[in-house]
Design a protein around this motif. Structure first.
Motif, PDB file in Angstrom:
ATOM      1  N   GLU A 223       0.820  -1.210   0.000  1.00 15.78           N
ATOM      2  CA  GLU A 223       0.000   0.000   0.000  1.00 15.78           C
ATOM      3  C   GLU A 223       0.859   1.267   0.000  1.00 15.78           C
ATOM      4  O   GLU A 223       0.514   2.259  -0.638  1.00 15.78           O
ATOM      5  N   ALA A 224       1.988   1.213   0.729  1.00 17.86           N
ATOM      6  CA  ALA A 224       2.856   2.389   0.803  1.00 17.86           C
ATOM      7  C   ALA A 224       3.742   2.519  -0.426  1.00 17.86           C
ATOM      8  O   ALA A 224       4.192   3.619  -0.771  1.00 17.86           O
ATOM      9  N   GLY A 225       3.980   1.387  -1.087  1.00 19.36           N
ATOM     10  CA  GLY A 225       4.823   1.427  -2.276  1.00 19.36           C
ATOM     11  C   GLY A 225       6.276   1.712  -1.975  1.00 19.36           C
ATOM     12  O   GLY A 225       7.001   2.237  -2.818  1.00 19.36           O
ATOM     13  N   GLY A 226       6.735   1.357  -0.794  1.00 16.82           N
ATOM     14  CA  GLY A 226       8.125   1.615  -0.426  1.00 16.82           C
ATOM     15  C   GLY A 226       8.668   0.520   0.468  1.00 16.82           C
ATOM     16  O   GLY A 226       8.048  -0.521   0.671  1.00 16.82           O
ATOM     17  N   ARG A 227       9.861   0.776   1.009  1.00 13.79           N
ATOM     18  CA  ARG A 227      10.506  -0.222   1.861  1.00 13.79           C
ATOM     19  C   ARG A 227       9.816  -0.303   3.226  1.00 13.79           C
ATOM     20  O   ARG A 227       9.097   0.612   3.641  1.00 13.79           O
ATOM     21  N   ILE A 228      10.057  -1.405   3.912  1.00 12.76           N
ATOM     22  CA  ILE A 228       9.499  -1.603   5.240  1.00 12.76           C
ATOM     23  C   ILE A 228      10.337  -0.817   6.243  1.00 12.76           C
ATOM     24  O   ILE A 228      11.552  -1.028   6.367  1.00 12.76           O
ATOM     25  N   THR A 229       9.699   0.072   6.952  1.00 11.21           N
ATOM     26  CA  THR A 229      10.393   0.905   7.928  1.00 11.21           C
ATOM     27  C   THR A 229      10.022   0.482   9.342  1.00 11.21           C
ATOM     28  O   THR A 229       9.063  -0.267   9.565  1.00 11.21           O
ATOM     29  N   ARG A 230      10.770   1.018  10.312  1.00 13.42           N
ATOM     30  CA  ARG A 230      10.455   0.731  11.710  1.00 13.42           C
ATOM     31  C   ARG A 230       9.087   1.308  12.072  1.00 13.42           C
ATOM     32  O   ARG A 230       8.329   0.681  12.832  1.00 13.42           O
ATOM     33  N   ALA A 231       8.772   2.489  11.542  1.00 11.04           N
ATOM     34  CA  ALA A 231       7.460   3.086  11.811  1.00 11.04           C
ATOM     35  C   ALA A 231       6.346   2.196  11.272  1.00 11.04           C
ATOM     36  O   ALA A 231       5.294   2.039  11.903  1.00 11.04           O
ATOM     37  N   MET A 232       6.572   1.610  10.108  1.00 10.87           N
ATOM     38  CA  MET A 232       5.580   0.714   9.523  1.00 10.87           C
ATOM     39  C   MET A 232       5.425  -0.542  10.390  1.00 10.87           C
ATOM     40  O   MET A 232       4.309  -1.021  10.629  1.00 10.87           O
ATOM     41  N   ALA A 233       6.557  -1.061  10.884  1.00 11.88           N
ATOM     42  CA  ALA A 233       6.508  -2.231  11.762  1.00 11.88           C
ATOM     43  C   ALA A 233       5.779  -1.902  13.055  1.00 11.88           C
ATOM     44  O   ALA A 233       5.034  -2.730  13.597  1.00 11.88           O
ATOM     45  N   GLN A 234       5.983  -0.691  13.571  1.00 13.86           N
ATOM     46  CA  GLN A 234       5.289  -0.271  14.787  1.00 13.86           C
ATOM     47  C   GLN A 234       3.784  -0.212  14.554  1.00 13.86           C
ATOM     48  O   GLN A 234       2.990  -0.631  15.411  1.00 13.86           O
ATOM     49  N   ASP A 235       3.381   0.295  13.388  1.00 17.66           N
ATOM     50  CA  ASP A 235       1.950   0.342  13.066  1.00 17.66           C
ATOM     51  C   ASP A 235       1.357  -1.063  13.022  1.00 17.66           C
ATOM     52  O   ASP A 235       0.217  -1.290  13.463  1.00 17.66           O
ATOM     53  N   VAL A 236       2.126  -2.005  12.484  1.00 18.19           N
ATOM     54  CA  VAL A 236       1.656  -3.391  12.422  1.00 18.19           C
ATOM     55  C   VAL A 236       1.476  -3.954  13.826  1.00 18.19           C
ATOM     56  O   VAL A 236       0.463  -4.585  14.140  1.00 18.19           O
ATOM     57  N   LEU A 237       2.450  -3.723  14.707  1.00 14.48           N
ATOM     58  CA  LEU A 237       2.333  -4.210  16.081  1.00 14.48           C
ATOM     59  C   LEU A 237       1.164  -3.560  16.797  1.00 14.48           C
ATOM     60  O   LEU A 237       0.441  -4.214  17.560  1.00 14.48           O
ATOM     61  N   ASP A 238       0.962  -2.267  16.555  1.00 19.88           N
ATOM     62  CA  ASP A 238      -0.160  -1.571  17.185  1.00 19.88           C
ATOM     63  C   ASP A 238      -1.491  -2.169  16.749  1.00 19.88           C
ATOM     64  O   ASP A 238      -2.412  -2.339  17.562  1.00 19.88           O
ATOM     65  N   SER A 239      -1.589  -2.496  15.455  1.00 21.51           N
ATOM     66  CA  SER A 239      -2.840  -3.070  14.951  1.00 21.51           C
ATOM     67  C   SER A 239      -3.058  -4.480  15.486  1.00 21.51           C
ATOM     68  O   SER A 239      -4.188  -4.897  15.729  1.00 21.51           O
ATOM     69  N   MET A 240      -1.965  -5.221  15.685  1.00 20.40           N
ATOM     70  CA  MET A 240      -2.076  -6.576  16.227  1.00 20.40           C
ATOM     71  C   MET A 240      -2.413  -6.563  17.711  1.00 20.40           C
ATOM     72  O   MET A 240      -3.032  -7.502  18.222  1.00 20.40           O
ATOM     73  N   ALA A 241      -2.005  -5.503  18.407  1.00 18.74           N
ATOM     74  CA  ALA A 241      -2.208  -5.447  19.858  1.00 18.74           C
ATOM     75  C   ALA A 241      -3.677  -5.494  20.238  1.00 18.74           C
ATOM     76  O   ALA A 241      -4.022  -5.885  21.354  1.00 18.74           O
ATOM     77  N   GLU A 242      -4.541  -5.104  19.321  1.00 19.60           N
ATOM     78  CA  GLU A 242      -5.975  -5.110  19.616  1.00 19.60           C
ATOM     79  C   GLU A 242      -6.510  -6.515  19.815  1.00 19.60           C
ATOM     80  O   GLU A 242      -7.536  -6.711  20.469  1.00 19.60           O
ATOM     81  N   THR A 243      -5.833  -7.503  19.228  1.00 19.87           N
ATOM     82  CA  THR A 243      -6.311  -8.883  19.337  1.00 19.87           C
ATOM     83  C   THR A 243      -5.340  -9.765  20.105  1.00 19.87           C
ATOM     84  O   THR A 243      -5.522 -10.983  20.147  1.00 19.87           O
ATOM     85  N   MET A 244      -4.327  -9.170  20.720  1.00 20.80           N
ATOM     86  CA  MET A 244      -3.344  -9.938  21.471  1.00 20.80           C
ATOM     87  C   MET A 244      -3.553  -9.743  22.969  1.00 20.80           C
ATOM     88  O   MET A 244      -4.021  -8.687  23.403  1.00 20.80           O
ATOM     89  N   PRO A 245      -3.209 -10.753  23.789  1.00 20.90           N
ATOM     90  CA  PRO A 245      -3.360 -10.616  25.246  1.00 20.90           C
ATOM     91  C   PRO A 245      -2.471  -9.486  25.748  1.00 20.90           C
ATOM     92  O   PRO A 245      -1.366  -9.282  25.253  1.00 20.90           O
ATOM     93  N   PRO A 246      -2.922  -8.727  26.771  1.00 18.00           N
ATOM     94  CA  PRO A 246      -2.167  -7.581  27.254  1.00 18.00           C
ATOM     95  C   PRO A 246      -0.929  -7.928  28.056  1.00 18.00           C
ATOM     96  O   PRO A 246      -0.078  -7.096  28.267  1.00 18.00           O
ATOM     97  N   SER A 247      -0.829  -9.167  28.528  1.00 19.01           N
ATOM     98  CA  SER A 247       0.320  -9.545  29.333  1.00 19.01           C
ATOM     99  C   SER A 247       0.611 -11.016  29.139  1.00 19.01           C
ATOM    100  O   SER A 247      -0.153 -11.735  28.501  1.00 19.01           O
ATOM    101  N   GLY A 248       1.726 -11.478  29.698  1.00 18.25           N
ATOM    102  CA  GLY A 248       2.090 -12.869  29.584  1.00 18.25           C
ATOM    103  C   GLY A 248       3.079 -13.089  28.455  1.00 18.25           C
ATOM    104  O   GLY A 248       3.502 -12.167  27.769  1.00 18.25           O
ATOM    105  N   PRO A 249       3.485 -14.358  28.199  1.00 16.54           N
ATOM    106  CA  PRO A 249       4.535 -14.647  27.234  1.00 16.54           C
ATOM    107  C   PRO A 249       4.159 -14.308  25.804  1.00 16.54           C
ATOM    108  O   PRO A 249       5.032 -14.186  24.964  1.00 16.54           O
ATOM    109  N   ASP A 250       2.875 -14.196  25.494  1.00 14.95           N
ATOM    110  CA  ASP A 250       2.464 -13.899  24.124  1.00 14.95           C
ATOM    111  C   ASP A 250       2.200 -12.427  23.905  1.00 14.95           C
ATOM    112  O   ASP A 250       1.750 -12.022  22.837  1.00 14.95           O
ATOM    113  N   ALA A 251       2.431 -11.592  24.906  1.00 17.30           N
ATOM    114  CA  ALA A 251       2.087 -10.184  24.771  1.00 17.30           C
ATOM    115  C   ALA A 251       3.039  -9.473  23.825  1.00 17.30           C
ATOM    116  O   ALA A 251       4.185  -9.878  23.642  1.00 17.30           O
TER     117      ALA A 251
END
Length: 254
Positions: A223-251
């Motif tokens: 969608e961005a048409g460019g290289r994968i950046t740390r900011a892009m990776a952070q956005d991915v983690l933020d979007s995944m956090a909505e469906t991930m447990p808030p604590s524990g080994p899988d957090a």
């Protein structure tokens, strides 16, 4: 070859056009279930050892573990060992009593994936009874150990209690790293080493999470048409956090 009675349906993601007008097209990526594609690790050592046995108690074995742990891969590798005739491979959610005779046509063995999701308990009981009587080995894969399957039939409960169940453990760091690199390579995603290391330290410690993160990175990169950046990776983690447990080994780590 493996005789497939019911084919697992692969989900396809639908990607929308971006503001720049670029369209991220969905790709149907077939999973690599070859022997070369399997990553050996301490977490799957016991399962591999049991699959090397010529016979199992009662002729049955259950491999259980989280999604992406390798149980389906091992199940398919075992099924492929049947030689030219192959073994019967079927999906638990599609199993019915009427399928049992066809499954028993091949004496090499039966591989049942998602065995804990069989909708008809009598179908599974019929399969296990008939396979034992015909001396046909049955390998099952499931997310949960048989003791935690929501089974009501007493006879089926008894058969499952008598079945050896081997869990695939949590992946170690080397396996998670290998999985991340493989998923990135399969999608031809180039990620700078510092970004990959940053992502690996913060991802939930499960194979499913690694696969999900790479899928989202692929989408974001297209969608961005460019290289994968740390900011892009952070956005991915933020979007995944909505469906991930808030604590524990899988957090997800901050």
């Amino acid at each position: 070859m493996v005789q497939v009675l019911m084919q697992k349906r692969h989900e396809q993601a639908a990607f929308a056009a971006t503001g720049a007008g670029q369209l991220a097209l969905p790709l149907d990526r077939a999973e690599d279930f070859t022997r070369a594609g399997f990553i050996c690790a301490p977490s799957n050592l016991e399962a591999r050892a049991w699959l090397g046995h010529e016979r199992w108690p009662e002729g049955r074995l259950v491999l259980w573990g989280d999604g992406g742990s390798g149980k389906t891969h091992l199940l398919r590798l075992w099924a492929a060992r049947g030689g030219a005739g192959g073994m019967m491979l079927c999906e638990g959610p599609a199993l019915s009593q009427g399928d049992v005779p066809a499954l028993l046509d091949n004496p090499c063995g039966i591989a049942l994936d998602d065995a804990d999701r069989v909708p008809c308990e009598r179908a599974l009981l019929h399969l296990l009874n008939a396979a034992r009587e015909a001396a046909v080995p049955v390998l099952m894969a499931a997310r949960l150990p048989p003791a935690r399957w929501p089974v009501v039939l007493p006879d089926l409960q008894s058969r499952l209690r008598a079945t050896v169940a081997v869990g695939l453990g949590r992946p170690d760091e080397s396996l998670l790293r290998a999985l991340l690199m493989r998923h990135l390579a399969e999608r031809q995603i180039v990620v700078a080493q510092p970004v990959m290391e940053w992502l690996l330290r913060r991802l939930p410690r499960s194979p499913d999470s690694v696969r999900e993160a790479v899928m989202r990175l692929d989408r974001a990169g297209l969608e961005a048409g460019g290289r994968i950046t740390r900011a892009m990776a952070q956005d991915v983690l933020d979007s995944m956090a909505e469906t991930m447990p808030p604590s524990g080994p899988d957090a997800i780590s901050p």
